[in-house]
Design a protein around this motif. Structure first.
Motif: not given
Length: 116
Positions: A37-62
């Motif tokens: 459960v701890l691993w899944l929670g951590t994995h979900a948090a990391v995936t949410a923070s570094s997931g694919p760019a939303s369409p609103a952010r695509s093309g922006l500098p990073y």
């Protein structure tokens, strides 16, 4: 007339008793579930923070956060001599950050017009 036999009182079931091996198995299973459960929670948090760019952010500098980077340093580097405070707020809003803590490897999108 036949005599009615008196009912035999029913004994309560004895409490559950675990052997030593049973206790070890139970503790191991509960520990494995808790760690999962701890691993899944951590994995979900990391995936949410570094997931694919939303369409609103695509093309922006990073920029990709490096060890030792702070939001202030990044905003100062791209502010071209202006006060970095507004840029820090813009970067936080654009990336959905609730505080200024950032982790190395995180991709931070910059507002339009800011060099990447």
């Amino acid at each position: 007339m036949r005599p009615v036999p008196s009912p035999v009182p029913k004994r309560p079931d004895p409490p559950l008793r675990l052997t030593r091996r049973g206790k070890i198995v139970l503790v191991t299973v509960v520990t494995a579930l808790a760690l999962g459960v701890l691993w899944l929670g951590t994995h979900a948090a990391v995936t949410a923070s570094s997931g694919p760019a939303s369409p609103a952010r695509s093309g922006l500098p990073y920029v990709t956060v490096q060890r030792g980077d702070t939001l202030w340093k990044i905003a100062d580097a791209v502010s071209e001599g202006d006060d970095p405070a507004p840029f820090v707020r813009q970067i936080m809003n654009l990336n959905g950050l609730s505080d200024s803590l950032i982790q190395p490897g995180t991709r931070l999108y910059l507002p339009s017009g800011m060099p990447g």
